[in-house]
Design an enzyme around this catalytic site. Structure first.
Site, PDB file in Angstrom:
ATOM      1  N   PHE A 202     -67.782 -37.318  -4.204  1.00 39.43           N
ATOM      2  CA  PHE A 202     -69.200 -37.213  -3.869  1.00 39.43           C
ATOM      3  C   PHE A 202     -69.670 -38.460  -3.146  1.00 39.43           C
ATOM      4  O   PHE A 202     -69.331 -39.581  -3.553  1.00 39.43           O
ATOM      5  CB  PHE A 202     -70.060 -37.131  -5.139  1.00 39.43           C
ATOM      6  N   ASP A 203     -70.507 -38.302  -2.148  1.00 38.53           N
ATOM      7  CA  ASP A 203     -71.296 -39.415  -1.617  1.00 38.53           C
ATOM      8  C   ASP A 203     -72.405 -39.653  -2.648  1.00 38.53           C
ATOM      9  O   ASP A 203     -72.682 -38.807  -3.501  1.00 38.53           O
ATOM     10  CB  ASP A 203     -71.869 -39.012  -0.253  1.00 38.53           C
ATOM     11  N   GLY A 204     -73.024 -40.829  -2.570  1.00 40.68           N
ATOM     12  CA  GLY A 204     -74.063 -41.161  -3.557  1.00 40.68           C
ATOM     13  C   GLY A 204     -75.453 -40.740  -3.104  1.00 40.68           C
ATOM     14  O   GLY A 204     -76.008 -39.738  -3.580  1.00 40.68           O
ATOM     15  N   PHE A 319     -68.241 -34.114  -0.752  1.00 42.82           N
ATOM     16  CA  PHE A 319     -69.632 -33.812  -0.405  1.00 42.82           C
ATOM     17  C   PHE A 319     -70.317 -35.020   0.220  1.00 42.82           C
ATOM     18  O   PHE A 319     -70.323 -36.095  -0.376  1.00 42.82           O
ATOM     19  CB  PHE A 319     -70.427 -33.441  -1.672  1.00 42.82           C
TER      20      PHE A 319
END
Lengths: 359, 262
Positions: A202-204, A319
């Protein structure tokens, strides 16, 4: 007034229970011993579109060039020929593997992944889709073939936890309705993915977290951003569209930990963020902690490109909210999913995109 | 004793080719509370009648010489209503309903009146009537107030596993089979007259209980009967309620056709 509502709710729940029991009766008698799908409220429901599950690029082109009727006729003519895997295929296989491991440890539990095929396709095309699903032995027992209607209502009816599609408009609609969703892209080269562990990256900002910090970067620059994050280090960020999905993954992970399987857990999560650990990383970790969520590996890139790192991680899905990062990841073979949320949609590589005047 | 009155306002349909849909009087008209002489107001069936009329209009647009149209007739066994035949016919005219015939009979001759009029689909709000008709081989569907929220431009027919009426085992299977099949084939033919986009008829299949394979084989059985389903939903035990309220079908037909293979 509330009495009537309570009665209606009870009646709806009752009829839902009846539907459930009836289905259970049918599945229990099946000779093939297909495990019956779990109740939507117990499961982590992943809805995938037909074009993410299978490679339908050629068929799509036929539809665009020659129209719906020719496209459907072609699909019907070829319905006994299985389609090739699409971008979500490895992800789905990894989900199935987790289910197998969960069933071993908790044979009676319904806390499993439930994969639903959610497609705009005409039902006649459905036969080829089902045949293809059977060809690969995928455990997908639920589907919606909406013949062109929007899937949003059906996503909600299945209590969908994550929706993957190739159509960015549908994905945007889903996110606006509060459903975690992403637009999938096929990577430009193949990579060797784990068959024993589901790996999700995941991106943050604007994915797990809201885009509040990204707004500051875009509008006031990096220095202001660093100051701001330091000042508000102890204030949790607001949640982003994929936070609940991470939460659902965490819940399943804990079921493995409870049985002493932490070292052998078939789910691993990664945070891959452009933030730097020193100046803005703390807030992110503290936010996750305040939510009671764990992430297995947090990788702070301090602005370095994500592609090479993701190539090493080899997630089944990555993502990110910014197409710039999606492109970089794709180039090096990572299966990427764009989350069309937040201020990042108005920018391309740091420059504000000219919005066409609305008519 | 069955008596039939033609509605002279409406062009009579070709009996051999039309799909005769009989609607019970009580589904179309509700007596005004209090004074029956003040006429009748429209009941729950109105939206369905209007959409059937819409389909006929579109069929005639495609082919002005079309004979395979929906032929709507009104049926009643209520002797009070029969005495009011004049006001019934008037009410029908007043509301612009394309009802071609009115059939009056005694309760015991009700099935005979369906047979005499070659009825292929019987619509009612009365569960008993529907059950009787189904047992005698006439496909039936129950109507309720949910019709009010159905779309007005498209007839939505839903095929599902358990419709409201289940015929008892041991009813005359063979003739029932052929009546079902011919009705489905006709529906299928009507659907084929329109393309995939912008069709005034839409067929949906919903299976609640079995898995994808049983849904898929039902889809293929329907296809073999000439019914090309547009949308398909395999619920696998998920509650039907939310789906039905999204699908908003006018007609729910049981998939008695899966028994056709047996």
């Amino acid at each position: 007034m509330s009495e009537i509502k309570a009665e209606e709710k009870a009646a709806a729940e009752n009829s839902g229970e009846q539907d459930w029991e009836a289905a259970k009766a049918v599945f229990d008698t099946l000779k093939t011993k297909v495990p019956r799908p779990p109740k939507p409220q117990n499961a982590v429901t992943i809805a995938v579109s037909s074009r993410t599950l299978f490679n339908m690029v050629a068929e799509r082109k036929l539809y665009e060039d020659e129209g719906l009727e020719k496209y459907v006729a072609f699909q019907v003519e070829h319905e006994n020929e299985p389609m090739k895997p699409g971008p979500a295929f490895p992800f789905v296989k990894a989900l199935m593997n987790v289910n197998t491991r969960l069933r071993e440890l908790y044979p009676d539990s319904e806390e499993l992944f439930d994969i639903v095929l959610m497609t705009n396709n005409h039902a006649q095309v459905g036969v080829r889709l089902i045949n293809s699903i059977n060809h690969y032995g995928l455990t997908i027992e639920r589907f919606c073939m909406t013949g062109g209607k929007s899937p949003i209502g059906y996503l909600k009816a299945y209590l969908t936890n994550l929706y993957l599609s190739k159509d960015s408009e549908k994905v945007t609609d889903a996110i606006e309705e509060g459903i975690a969703a992403a637009t999938m892209f096929m990577p430009e080269k193949e990579s060797n993915l784990s068959s024993t562990q589901l790996r999700v990256a995941f991106d943050g900002d604007a994915v797990l977290f809201s885009d509040e910090s990204e707004i500051i970067v875009k509008q006031h620059g990096l220095d202001t951003f660093f100051e701001h994050e330091k000042e508000f280090e102890n204030k949790p960020l607001a949640q982003g569209p994929l936070k609940c999905f991470l939460e659902a993954l965490g819940k399943l992970q804990r079921k493995f930990y409870a049985k002493n399987e932490r070292m052998n857990c078939p789910i691993r999560t990664f945070l891959v963020t452009a933030r730097s650990a020193a100046s803005s990383g703390a807030r992110v970790l503290k936010t996750l902690r305040s939510w009671g969520l764990e992430i297995d590996e947090a990788l702070f890139l301090a602005g370095a490109p994500k592609g090479p790192l993701l190539e090493k991680i080899r997630p089944h899905i990555f993502f990110d909210d910014q197409m710039f990062h999606i492109e970089g990841a794709k180039e090096l073979g990572t299966i990427s999913a764009h989350v069309p949320y937040g201020i990042g949609q108005k920018y391309n590589k740091g420059k504000l995109i000219e919005q066409p005047k609305k008519k | 004793m069955v008596s039939t009155v033609q509605n002279t306002d409406v062009k009579q349909k070709d009996v051999g080719q039309a799909v005769v849909v009989a609607v019970s009087f009580a589904a179309v008209f509700e007596a005004e509370p209090g004074d029956a002489r003040s006429g009748y107001r429209l009941g729950v069936a109105l939206p369905l009648l209007q959409v059937l009329q819409k389909v006929n209009e579109r069929l005639l647009e495609e082919n002005p010489a079309e004979h395979q149209l929906f032929d709507i007739i009104l049926i009643t066994t209520d002797s009070w209503q029969q005495q009011q035949s004049f006001s019934i016919i008037n009410s029908t005219r007043r509301h612009g309903l394309e009802v071609s015939r009115f059939c009056f009979s005694k309760e015991e001759d009700f099935i005979e009146s369906l047979m005499q009029n070659n009825v292929q689909l019987f619509l009612t709000t009365d569960g008993n009537e529907a059950l009787q008709a189904t047992q005698q081989g006439v496909p039936s569907a129950l109507l309720d107030k949910n019709l009010a929220s159905c779309p007005s431009e498209q007839l939505r027919v839903l095929f599902c596993e358990d419709a409201i009426i289940q015929p008892h085992a041991g009813s005359t299977a063979a003739s029932k089979k052929s009546a079902q099949q011919s009705f489905l084939a006709q529906l299928g033919q009507i659907r084929q007259k329109f393309g995939m986009f912008n069709s005034p008829v839409c067929f949906t299949l919903v299976t609640s209980r079995g898995g994808k394979d049983s849904c898929c084989s039902t889809l293929k059985s329907l296809r073999a009967l000439g019914v090309s389903v547009d949308e398909a939903y395999c619920l696998g035990g998920a509650p039907r309620g939310p789906f039905l309220s999204l699908l908003r079908p006018h007609l729910l037909l049981s998939d008695g056709f899966t028994q056709l293979d047996g």
